[in-house]
Design a protein around this motif. Structure first.
Motif, PDB file in Angstrom:
ATOM      1  N   LYS A  14       0.888  -1.153  -0.139  1.00 50.89           N
ATOM      2  CA  LYS A  14       0.050  -0.174   0.048  1.00 50.89           C
ATOM      3  C   LYS A  14       0.887   1.352   0.143  1.00 50.89           C
ATOM      4  CE  LYS A  14      -3.641   2.146   2.468  1.00 50.89           C
ATOM      5  NZ  LYS A  14      -4.597   2.315   3.709  1.00 50.89           N
ATOM      6  N   PRO A  15       0.691   2.065  -0.977  1.00 51.55           N
ATOM      7  CA  PRO A  15       1.579   3.354  -0.943  1.00 51.55           C
ATOM      8  C   PRO A  15       1.354   4.184   0.033  1.00 51.55           C
ATOM      9  CG  PRO A  15       0.144   3.307  -2.851  1.00 51.55           C
ATOM     10  CD  PRO A  15       0.071   1.955  -2.244  1.00 51.55           C
ATOM     11  N   VAL A  16       2.362   4.949   0.529  1.00 55.90           N
ATOM     12  CA  VAL A  16       1.916   5.827   1.730  1.00 55.90           C
ATOM     13  C   VAL A  16       2.563   7.510   1.157  1.00 55.90           C
ATOM     14  CG1 VAL A  16       2.216   4.002   3.696  1.00 55.90           C
ATOM     15  CG2 VAL A  16       4.333   5.396   2.521  1.00 55.90           C
ATOM     16  N   ASP A  17       2.945   7.271  -0.004  1.00 52.07           N
ATOM     17  CA  ASP A  17       3.245   8.971  -0.558  1.00 52.07           C
ATOM     18  C   ASP A  17       2.876   8.816  -1.869  1.00 52.07           C
ATOM     19  OD1 ASP A  17       5.007   7.111  -1.671  1.00 52.07           O
ATOM     20  OD2 ASP A  17       6.571   8.599  -1.737  1.00 52.07           O
ATOM     21  N   ALA A  18       2.674  10.087  -2.489  1.00 54.68           N
ATOM     22  CA  ALA A  18       1.887  10.381  -3.686  1.00 54.68           C
ATOM     23  C   ALA A  18       2.874   9.928  -4.624  1.00 54.68           C
ATOM     24  CB  ALA A  18       1.774  11.846  -3.680  1.00 54.68           C
ATOM     25  N   ALA A  19       4.213   9.959  -4.563  1.00 57.37           N
ATOM     26  CA  ALA A  19       5.029   9.543  -5.765  1.00 57.37           C
ATOM     27  C   ALA A  19       5.190   7.971  -5.756  1.00 57.37           C
ATOM     28  CB  ALA A  19       6.116  10.197  -5.368  1.00 57.37           C
ATOM     29  N   ARG A  20       4.463   7.182  -4.878  1.00 57.31           N
ATOM     30  CA  ARG A  20       4.684   5.730  -4.706  1.00 57.31           C
ATOM     31  C   ARG A  20       6.093   5.333  -4.677  1.00 57.31           C
ATOM     32  NH1 ARG A  20      -0.637   3.684  -6.239  1.00 57.31           N
ATOM     33  NH2 ARG A  20       0.276   1.763  -6.664  1.00 57.31           N
ATOM     34  N   THR A  21       6.675   5.545  -3.840  1.00 55.79           N
ATOM     35  CA  THR A  21       8.072   5.520  -3.649  1.00 55.79           C
ATOM     36  C   THR A  21       8.161   4.655  -2.186  1.00 55.79           C
ATOM     37  OG1 THR A  21       8.924   7.350  -2.562  1.00 55.79           O
ATOM     38  CG2 THR A  21       8.963   7.182  -4.952  1.00 55.79           C
ATOM     39  N   LYS A  22       7.451   4.595  -1.352  1.00 61.75           N
ATOM     40  CA  LYS A  22       7.348   4.147   0.008  1.00 61.75           C
ATOM     41  C   LYS A  22       6.096   3.456   0.137  1.00 61.75           C
ATOM     42  CE  LYS A  22      10.255   7.611   2.084  1.00 61.75           C
ATOM     43  NZ  LYS A  22      10.396   8.651   3.097  1.00 61.75           N
ATOM     44  N   PHE A  23       6.018   2.336   0.693  1.00 59.22           N
ATOM     45  CA  PHE A  23       4.764   1.224   0.878  1.00 59.22           C
ATOM     46  C   PHE A  23       5.012   0.598   2.374  1.00 59.22           C
ATOM     47  CE2 PHE A  23       5.902   1.545  -3.557  1.00 59.22           C
ATOM     48  CZ  PHE A  23       4.776   1.436  -4.318  1.00 59.22           C
ATOM     49  N   THR A  24       3.604   0.543   2.710  1.00 65.08           N
ATOM     50  CA  THR A  24       3.546  -0.534   3.773  1.00 65.08           C
ATOM     51  C   THR A  24       3.134  -1.804   3.303  1.00 65.08           C
ATOM     52  OG1 THR A  24       1.324   0.241   4.018  1.00 65.08           O
ATOM     53  CG2 THR A  24       2.956   1.290   5.265  1.00 65.08           C
TER      54      THR A  24
END
Length: 212
Positions: A53-63
């Motif tokens: 699940k992306p946690v930032d708008a740029a989709r560079t960090k996920f949970t």
């Protein structure tokens, strides 16, 4: 070399695929190990699934969380998996507990696969995003083959249970409450993601190749 096997896209809750003529009470009392066979075999590595699940708008960090309604499984007809500690098998009355490990299975952001096989249409899709535990299982198998080599001669998941906790990303969040799994009589540790080993994701997802 161990056998890697998917626990199914809903794990033990594949019991719902049984004929409607089977009563709910019969399902809850039945040995459901054949629903996830061969992942329940003691010498197999049972692979569950996760979702990113992306946690930032740029989709560079996920949970990472357990994938949708995935539940684990107790195989009452089998002994513990190779190397599986008593603290884990205790959740299944001393029997084999699944999963052992997990990887991305959500088809919304799963692994990329290059498809060249289209026998009916003659138009292969080329690059596609795959998903399901039928994707996570070979994904983990490839990690295993490319690992540092201490897996040589391992039986089933024994090398995984002998690896340090740092070799895995512990997946502790559920995608949804696995009520059907609990209805089959398995406890929360088997049915829901949480700290340490759990049924949907096992020891967690591989944390790189270094110690896996």
């Amino acid at each position: 070399m161990p056998l890697f096997a998917s626990i199914g896209d809903v794990g033990s809750t594949d019991a719902t695929a049984v004929s409607g003529s089977v009563s709910a009470s019969a399902k809850s009392k039945a040995d459901t190990s054949f629903y996830t066979w061969p992942a329940d075999l003691p010498w197999a590595v049972g692979v569950g699934g996760t979702a990113l699940k992306p946690v930032d708008a740029a989709r560079t960090k996920f949970t990472e969380q357990a994938w949708h309604n995935l539940g684990g499984e107790c195989a009452r007809t089998f002994p513990p998996a190779a190397g599986q500690p008593a603290s884990i098998t205790a959740n299944c009355g001393g029997h084999r507990a699944s999963s052992d490990v997990a990887a991305i299975a959500n088809p919304a952001n799963g692994p990329a696969v290059y498809d060249t096989y289209a026998p009916f249409t003659g138009k292969p899709q080329h690059w596609i995003v795959s998903g399901g535990t039928s994707a996570s299982s070979p994904f983990v198998a490839a990690w295993y083959v490319r690992s540092s080599g201490h897996t040589t001669g391992a039986t089933g998941p024994s090398a995984l249970y002998g690896a340090p906790a740092s070799a895995f990303h512990d997946v502790t969040t559920d995608g949804a409450a696995p009520s059907v799994c609990q209805g089959l009589g398995w406890g929360p540790k088997v049915c829901q993601a949480g700290p340490g080993w759990d049924g949907p994701t096992g020891l967690g997802s591989p944390h790189g190749l270094g110690r896996f």
